[in-house]
Scaffold this motif. Structure first.
Motif, PDB file in Angstrom:
ATOM      1  N   ARG A  27      24.880  46.377  46.470  1.00  0.00           N
ATOM      2  CA  ARG A  27      25.104  46.077  45.070  1.00  0.00           C
ATOM      3  C   ARG A  27      25.998  44.858  44.865  1.00  0.00           C
ATOM      4  N   LYS A  28      26.202  44.050  45.912  1.00  0.00           N
ATOM      5  CA  LYS A  28      27.119  42.916  45.792  1.00  0.00           C
ATOM      6  C   LYS A  28      26.678  41.927  44.717  1.00  0.00           C
ATOM      7  N   GLU A  29      25.405  41.555  44.715  1.00  0.00           N
ATOM      8  CA  GLU A  29      24.944  40.575  43.732  1.00  0.00           C
ATOM      9  C   GLU A  29      25.142  41.107  42.313  1.00  0.00           C
ATOM     10  N   GLU A  30      24.787  42.356  42.129  1.00  0.00           N
ATOM     11  CA  GLU A  30      24.960  43.008  40.829  1.00  0.00           C
ATOM     12  C   GLU A  30      26.444  43.064  40.474  1.00  0.00           C
ATOM     13  N   THR A  31      27.256  43.376  41.446  1.00  0.00           N
ATOM     14  CA  THR A  31      28.697  43.506  41.236  1.00  0.00           C
ATOM     15  C   THR A  31      29.319  42.175  40.859  1.00  0.00           C
ATOM     16  N   GLU A  32      28.944  41.101  41.555  1.00  0.00           N
ATOM     17  CA  GLU A  32      29.536  39.798  41.276  1.00  0.00           C
ATOM     18  C   GLU A  32      29.249  39.344  39.854  1.00  0.00           C
ATOM     19  N   LYS A  33      28.093  39.694  39.321  1.00  0.00           N
ATOM     20  CA  LYS A  33      27.739  39.310  37.954  1.00  0.00           C
ATOM     21  C   LYS A  33      28.526  40.111  36.929  1.00  0.00           C
ATOM     22  N   GLN A  34      28.800  41.371  37.222  1.00  0.00           N
ATOM     23  CA  GLN A  34      29.395  42.263  36.236  1.00  0.00           C
ATOM     24  C   GLN A  34      30.874  42.538  36.464  1.00  0.00           C
ATOM     25  N   MET A  35      31.434  42.021  37.536  1.00  0.00           N
ATOM     26  CA  MET A  35      32.779  42.409  37.942  1.00  0.00           C
ATOM     27  C   MET A  35      33.828  42.337  36.834  1.00  0.00           C
ATOM     28  N   PRO A  36      33.958  41.262  36.085  1.00  0.00           N
ATOM     29  CA  PRO A  36      35.026  41.255  35.070  1.00  0.00           C
ATOM     30  C   PRO A  36      34.904  42.388  34.060  1.00  0.00           C
ATOM     31  N   ASP A  37      33.708  42.681  33.620  1.00  0.00           N
ATOM     32  CA  ASP A  37      33.516  43.734  32.631  1.00  0.00           C
ATOM     33  C   ASP A  37      33.658  45.123  33.229  1.00  0.00           C
ATOM     34  N   ASP A  38      33.209  45.292  34.444  1.00  0.00           N
ATOM     35  CA  ASP A  38      33.150  46.610  35.054  1.00  0.00           C
ATOM     36  C   ASP A  38      34.204  46.834  36.130  1.00  0.00           C
ATOM     37  N   TRP A  39      35.195  45.971  36.237  1.00  0.00           N
ATOM     38  CA  TRP A  39      36.190  46.097  37.293  1.00  0.00           C
ATOM     39  C   TRP A  39      36.819  47.487  37.359  1.00  0.00           C
ATOM     40  N   PRO A  40      37.301  48.054  36.256  1.00  0.00           N
ATOM     41  CA  PRO A  40      37.920  49.379  36.362  1.00  0.00           C
ATOM     42  C   PRO A  40      36.967  50.432  36.937  1.00  0.00           C
ATOM     43  N   ARG A  41      35.718  50.405  36.499  1.00  0.00           N
ATOM     44  CA  ARG A  41      34.735  51.360  37.032  1.00  0.00           C
ATOM     45  C   ARG A  41      34.434  51.073  38.493  1.00  0.00           C
ATOM     46  N   TRP A  42      34.308  49.779  38.833  1.00  0.00           N
ATOM     47  CA  TRP A  42      33.949  49.401  40.197  1.00  0.00           C
ATOM     48  C   TRP A  42      35.044  49.809  41.176  1.00  0.00           C
TER      49      TRP A  42
END
Length: 118
Positions: A27-42
């Motif tokens: 899920r790295k590619e997906e994570t890199e795109k969404q990281m700022p918004d989803d950081w707490p969940r990630w």
């Protein structure tokens, strides 16, 4: 004989750990795109992975390296921008603290008020 059993068990544990890492890194590619918004969940999900994989009992340096690997290539650059010391870079909680500070959304209060008052 006991040595062979230990070696086989260790090999199986290593394989299971590699599979867990592969699952996280898929899920790295997906994570890199969404990281700022989803950081707490990630990071919460990663902490669950740490516990499940037994990584929380390993050295801080191993935990940091696993975190950076799972986050993807941009993680090292973000960490470098945070002015983290070499010693702090070896401490898992310090590294997470730096990422928390980086990914915390800084809101433009004036813009938010203007948008609210439309």
């Amino acid at each position: 004989e006991a040595y062979k059993q230990q070696l086989e068990q260790s090999t199986q544990q290593t394989e299971a750990y590699k599979q867990q890492l592969d699952y996280m890194s898929l899920r790295k590619e997906e994570t890199e795109k969404q990281m700022p918004d989803d950081w707490p969940r990630w990071i919460a999900r990663f902490d669950k992975f740490r516990a499940a994989a037994g990584l929380a009992e390993d050295s801080d340096e191993k935990q940091v390296n696993t975190l950076l690997y799972c986050m993807g290539e941009g993680a090292a650059a973000v960490l470098a921008l945070s002015n983290i010391t070499a010693e702090e870079r070896k401490v898992y909680l310090k590294v997470v603290e730096k990422f928390d500070a980086f990914f915390t959304v800084r809101r433009n209060v004036i813009f938010e008020r203007a948008r609210f008052n439309r």
